[in-house]
Motif scaffolding. Structure first.
Motif, mmCIF file in Angstrom:
data_model
loop_
_atom_site.group_PDB
_atom_site.id
_atom_site.type_symbol
_atom_site.label_atom_id
_atom_site.label_comp_id
_atom_site.label_asym_id
_atom_site.label_seq_id
_atom_site.Cartn_x
_atom_site.Cartn_y
_atom_site.Cartn_z
ATOM 1 N N PHE A 132 80.966 26.023 159.024
ATOM 2 C CA PHE A 132 80.869 24.569 159.032
ATOM 3 C C PHE A 132 79.738 24.111 158.122
ATOM 4 C CE2 PHE A 132 78.120 25.787 162.549
ATOM 5 C CZ PHE A 132 77.068 24.896 162.495
ATOM 6 N N ALA A 133 79.849 22.876 157.699
ATOM 7 C CA ALA A 133 78.840 22.252 156.843
ATOM 8 C C ALA A 133 78.728 20.792 157.240
ATOM 9 C CB ALA A 133 79.239 22.364 155.375
ATOM 10 N N GLU A 134 77.507 20.299 157.364
ATOM 11 C CA GLU A 134 77.271 18.886 157.624
ATOM 12 C C GLU A 134 76.737 18.267 156.344
ATOM 13 O OE1 GLU A 134 74.976 18.132 161.130
ATOM 14 O OE2 GLU A 134 76.296 19.382 162.355
ATOM 15 N N ILE A 135 77.412 17.213 155.885
ATOM 16 C CA ILE A 135 77.148 16.642 154.564
ATOM 17 C C ILE A 135 76.997 15.130 154.681
ATOM 18 C CG2 ILE A 135 78.102 16.358 152.238
ATOM 19 C CD1 ILE A 135 79.765 18.937 152.827
ATOM 20 N N ASP A 136 76.049 14.570 153.959
ATOM 21 C CA ASP A 136 75.885 13.127 153.908
ATOM 22 C C ASP A 136 77.205 12.505 153.472
ATOM 23 O OD1 ASP A 136 75.323 10.500 152.440
ATOM 24 O OD2 ASP A 136 73.364 10.924 153.325
ATOM 25 N N ALA A 137 77.620 11.465 154.169
ATOM 26 C CA ALA A 137 78.919 10.833 153.916
ATOM 27 C C ALA A 137 79.064 10.290 152.498
ATOM 28 C CB ALA A 137 79.169 9.723 154.928
ATOM 29 N N GLN A 138 77.949 10.062 151.793
ATOM 30 C CA GLN A 138 78.009 9.533 150.435
ATOM 31 C C GLN A 138 77.934 10.618 149.365
ATOM 32 O OE1 GLN A 138 75.229 6.308 149.903
ATOM 33 N NE2 GLN A 138 75.698 5.450 151.897
ATOM 34 N N ASN A 139 77.776 11.859 149.774
ATOM 35 C CA ASN A 139 77.632 12.955 148.818
ATOM 36 C C ASN A 139 79.016 13.483 148.413
ATOM 37 O OD1 ASN A 139 76.991 15.249 147.359
ATOM 38 N ND2 ASN A 139 75.417 15.938 148.783
#
Length: 170
Positions: A132-139
């Protein structure tokens, strides 16, 4: 697997080298551009001694309680430090991934290739069943990267999006 990791050759020009404190100087320099941190919760390292000490701690390859495997590689392109990839393997056989490259290496497929090679190594050596990866929604760049690797978005929150990739059994 034990707490050691090995060099991973992605192709003739791209190699993942196990991260050690001796890489501190090159990484410290490559991680200075402000644009790297536009979508991250941290900032560029400012104190070299602290940065080097952090890399030394990461050489243990595990959390202080021994529950998590901390796997970190320096991404080297034609012998030049481009950034790093990292993975935290949890006791439930899931794995959180992250990657940071200097902007001069963005948009060339380097992070995708490096992350894919790292994930393959982890599946083969650590028995991981899901990434899994958590990523800024704007990236959008990072979101595109994990989507190219087969990750699917799952419900999370408005600031970050969470992506998961299940590993095929057999």
């Amino acid at each position: 697997m034990d707490d050691s990791i090995v060099e991973i050759r992605c192709n003739d020009t791209l190699v993942l080298v196990p991260q050690l404190a001796v890489h501190a100087e090159a990484l410290f320099q490559i991680l200075q551009p402000k644009e790297i941190y536009a979508f991250l919760d941290n900032e560029a390292p400012t104190d070299f001694a602290s940065f080097e000490a952090r890399l030394k701690r990461l050489e243990t390859r595990c959390s202080p309680d021994g529950d998590e495997q901390w796997l970190n590689w320096v991404v080297c392109l034609k012998g030049e430090t481009a950034g790093y990839v990292q993975a935290t393997v949890y006791p439930d056989s899931t794995c959180e991934i992250a990657y940071v490259l200097n902007p001069i290496f963005w948009g060339q497929g380097i992070a995708t290739l490096a992350t894919e090679a790292m994930m393959k190594f982890i599946v083969e050596n650590y028995g991981v069943i899901a990434f899994f990866a958590e990523i800024d929604a704007q990236n959008v760049g990072s979101i595109g990267l994990v989507q190219r690797l087969g990750f699917e978005q799952v419900p999370h929150d408005a600031v970050e999006v969470k992506f998961v990739k299940l590993v095929n059994a057999g």
